[in-house]
Design an enzyme around this catalytic site. Structure first.
Site, PDB file in Angstrom:
ATOM      1  N   HIS A   1       0.681  -1.419  -0.019  1.00  0.00           N
ATOM      2  CA  HIS A   1      -0.011  -0.045   0.110  1.00  0.00           C
ATOM      3  C   HIS A   1       0.792   1.377   0.061  1.00  0.00           C
ATOM      4  O   HIS A   1       0.470   2.193   0.150  1.00  0.00           O
ATOM      5  CB  HIS A   1      -0.962   0.037   1.285  1.00  0.00           C
TER       6      HIS A   1
ATOM      7  N   LYS B   1       3.281   4.362  -1.151  1.00  0.00           N
ATOM      8  CA  LYS B   1       3.289   5.471  -2.134  1.00  0.00           C
ATOM      9  C   LYS B   1       4.654   6.096  -1.999  1.00  0.00           C
ATOM     10  O   LYS B   1       4.780   7.012  -1.276  1.00  0.00           O
ATOM     11  CB  LYS B   1       2.230   6.734  -2.128  1.00  0.00           C
TER      12      LYS B   1
ATOM     13  N   ASP C   1      17.787   9.460  -7.362  1.00  0.00           N
ATOM     14  CA  ASP C   1      19.120   9.522  -7.019  1.00  0.00           C
ATOM     15  C   ASP C   1      19.625   9.316  -5.783  1.00  0.00           C
ATOM     16  O   ASP C   1      20.553   9.707  -5.349  1.00  0.00           O
ATOM     17  CB  ASP C   1      19.665  11.055  -7.738  1.00  0.00           C
TER      18      ASP C   1
ATOM     19  N   HIS D   1      -8.504  11.845   0.988  1.00  0.00           N
ATOM     20  CA  HIS D   1      -7.655  10.493   1.142  1.00  0.00           C
ATOM     21  C   HIS D   1      -6.435  10.577   1.938  1.00  0.00           C
ATOM     22  O   HIS D   1      -5.758   9.772   1.836  1.00  0.00           O
ATOM     23  CB  HIS D   1      -7.265  10.233  -0.479  1.00  0.00           C
TER      24      HIS D   1
ATOM     25  N   LYS E   1      -3.659  10.543   5.012  1.00  0.00           N
ATOM     26  CA  LYS E   1      -3.261   9.996   6.222  1.00  0.00           C
ATOM     27  C   LYS E   1      -2.243  10.645   6.928  1.00  0.00           C
ATOM     28  O   LYS E   1      -1.108  10.705   6.785  1.00  0.00           O
ATOM     29  CB  LYS E   1      -2.894   8.566   5.748  1.00  0.00           C
TER      30      LYS E   1
ATOM     31  N   ASP F   1       0.762  18.537  19.163  1.00  0.00           N
ATOM     32  CA  ASP F   1       1.311  19.581  19.728  1.00  0.00           C
ATOM     33  C   ASP F   1       2.087  20.479  18.932  1.00  0.00           C
ATOM     34  O   ASP F   1       2.716  21.324  19.715  1.00  0.00           O
ATOM     35  CB  ASP F   1       2.249  19.056  20.953  1.00  0.00           C
TER      36      ASP F   1
END
Length: 505
Positions: A140, A142, A147, A312, A314, A319
């Site tokens: 899952h 991404k 380089d 979408h 996450k 603080d």
């Protein structure tokens, strides 16, 4: 004369006073990676343009790993630039998830392979029977690494949903661009996944050691099946937080211990807020998410539903100092079962930007409250986000069903969310903990009707139902039995090797 590096060191120590690096390392499973510079990305078109431009400038290598790559104008734009890089002699490696890309045709990958791009599908369907649940464990992540100097980590998949269409607004998501030593560690994470699929890869070992380009400490949280690193991190920040914990999550179906940790923080005065999509692209997940609202709300956690097409992202910010951005949703699949990648960051600048982004999202959100609960006063948020919606729909069942149809019409579908909101109460009642209310009685009646219908079908078609049960039970019995035998044989082999080694010693 004041030494800027001394100021940075002092600021870093002051920040780490509330979040000690040693504790972060234990929670995240990552070493402290210092000397980085981070840039927040949250708008699809500009984010993809940044990624495409970065790939076009790469000279040594391009690593791309993504759960979902579509055969649309976004996916084809990335395919074109990857082909160009490969033809220029730059090593290009691509990992896509077999389940995530189930709708992407084989013809999409063919030009990449013909141009010399190394392309692998992660965990494709196999006839092997060693692990009956292996198909559920997905990549899952991404991630893009260029380089070994720059890495992009976040929640963006490669599809037109993230840039929008004339009739469909773009989805909201978040990522970070990392420049510095942490990018090389991200390359190691990609190579570990690639090697796990049976081929060796170690281009990052040939790269020169990078010097510091900033003063931001980073922790790369590599989620793997059975490794609960983000899970541990959530518990840690919930215990560490003194003022606020603001979470944005696309598929929030938190395990009970996570909900309890967040609720305990709220009960001690921490401002805990959770932002989720009102119109989830997976309606069932949205319904399950709402099923867990009640216990959180009773603990003092504030829940907001974003009214746009789909959020979408996450992320978590604590603080105004600690941040997490990545691919992990707060559900069991992400926290325990999948390969995920998140970045933990200790930086007031990035945390401040994420808080501003969170407050901006709240201005397009509705707060969910329990019946009779008043809107809370806390850290100031935009006035337009003051709207509230009761957790329990009012009126008779026919009236509530009409409300469902009316709400669903705005999104082109009917949602069953109001019927699932009493999941927690129903479970408690079945366990004998407390009586259920009207909403719980409605759900209980629906479940009873489904069970009775199943019993009637089984009574009239016992052979068919029995054959289906026998088939499923036989498959599970066969696969688990073979796996038990293979594990037993492996254990005996290891024991014999250990005995041989001991005798030689």
């Amino acid at each position: 004369m004041i030494d800027p590096s001394a100021i940075r060191t002092q600021n870093s120590r002051e920040q780490e006073g509330g979040f000690p690096a040693s504790e972060v390392e234990r929670a995240t499973g990552s070493k402290t990676l210092r000397g980085n510079r981070l840039e927040l990305q949250y708008e699809g078109s500009s984010t993809f343009n940044s990624w495409l431009e970065g790939i076009s400038r790469a000279q040594r290598m391009v690593y791309l790993e993504n759960y979902l790559i579509r055969d649309d104008r976004v996916g084809r734009a990335f395919r074109d630039v990857l082909i160009e890089k490969a033809r220029s002699g730059v090593p290009v490696y691509v990992i896509y998830d077999w389940v995530g890309c189930w709708a992407t045709p084989r013809s999409y990958w063919k030009p990449l392979r013909q141009a010399g791009v190394h392309v692998r599908a992660f965990n494709p369907l196999s006839l092997g029977i060693g692990d009956p649940f292996g198909i559920l464990r997905r990549d899952h992540r991404k991630l893009i690494v260029l380089d070994g100097k720059v890495a992009y980590v976040g929640g963006f998949c490669l599809g037109v949903e993230w840039v929008g269409r004339p009739t469909h607004p773009a989805w909201r998501d978040t990522a970070v661009k990392i420049s510095g030593p942490a990018a090389r560690v991200a390359a190691h994470a990609f190579e570990a996944t690639w090697c796990g699929m049976g081929e060796s890869l170690a281009l990052s070992q040939q790269l020169p050691i990078l010097s510091d380009v900033g003063d931001t400490p980073v922790w790369l949280i590599e989620g793997e099946p059975g490794r609960t690193r983000v899970y541990r991190t959530i518990h840690w920040v919930a215990a560490r937080a003194k003022e606020r914990v603001w979470i944005t999550d696309a598929y929030f179906v938190a395990p009970r211990s996570v909900s309890e940790a967040l609720g305990a923080a709220a009960q001690q005065g921490v401002d805990v807020r959770i932002l989720v999509p009102a119109h989830n692209n997976w309606p069932l997940v949205g319904s399950l998410s709402r099923g867990g609202y009640r216990s959180l709300l009773k603990s003092g956690v504030r829940i907001f539903e974003w009214q746009g097409p789909m959020i979408h992202a996450k992320t978590a910010v604590v603080d105004g100092i600690w941040s997490r951005v990545g691919s992990s949703n707060l559900n069991s699949a992400s926290l325990i079962g999948n390969w995920e990648l998140d970045v933990g960051v200790l930086d007031t600048k990035l945390a401040g930007q994420l808080e501003e982004l969170f407050l901006t999202d709240l201005s397009s959100s509705i707060e969910i409250v329990l019946p009779g609960q008043r809107f809370k006063q806390g850290i100031k948020i935009p006035e337009s986000s003051g709207a509230t919606e009761s957790l329990d729909p009012q009126g008779t069942l026919p009236e509530r069903m009409m409300q469902i149809r009316t709400l669903g019409a705005a999104q082109g579908r009917i949602t069953m969310a109001p019927l699932v909101r009493a999941r927690g109460a129903l479970g408690d009642s079945l366990a004998g903990d407390r009586p259920i209310g009207r909403e719980g009685r409605t759900v209980l009646g629906t479940v009873s009707a489904i069970i009775l219908s199943t019993a009637i079908i089984a009574a009239f078609f016992p052979t068919f139902v029995g054959a289906m049960i026998a088939l499923v039970a036989g498959w599970f019995g066969l696969t688990t039995g073979i796996r038990a035998y293979l594990q037993s044989r492996r254990a005996r082999s290891e024991e014999r090797e250990a005995l041989t080694t001991a005798e030689l010693d």
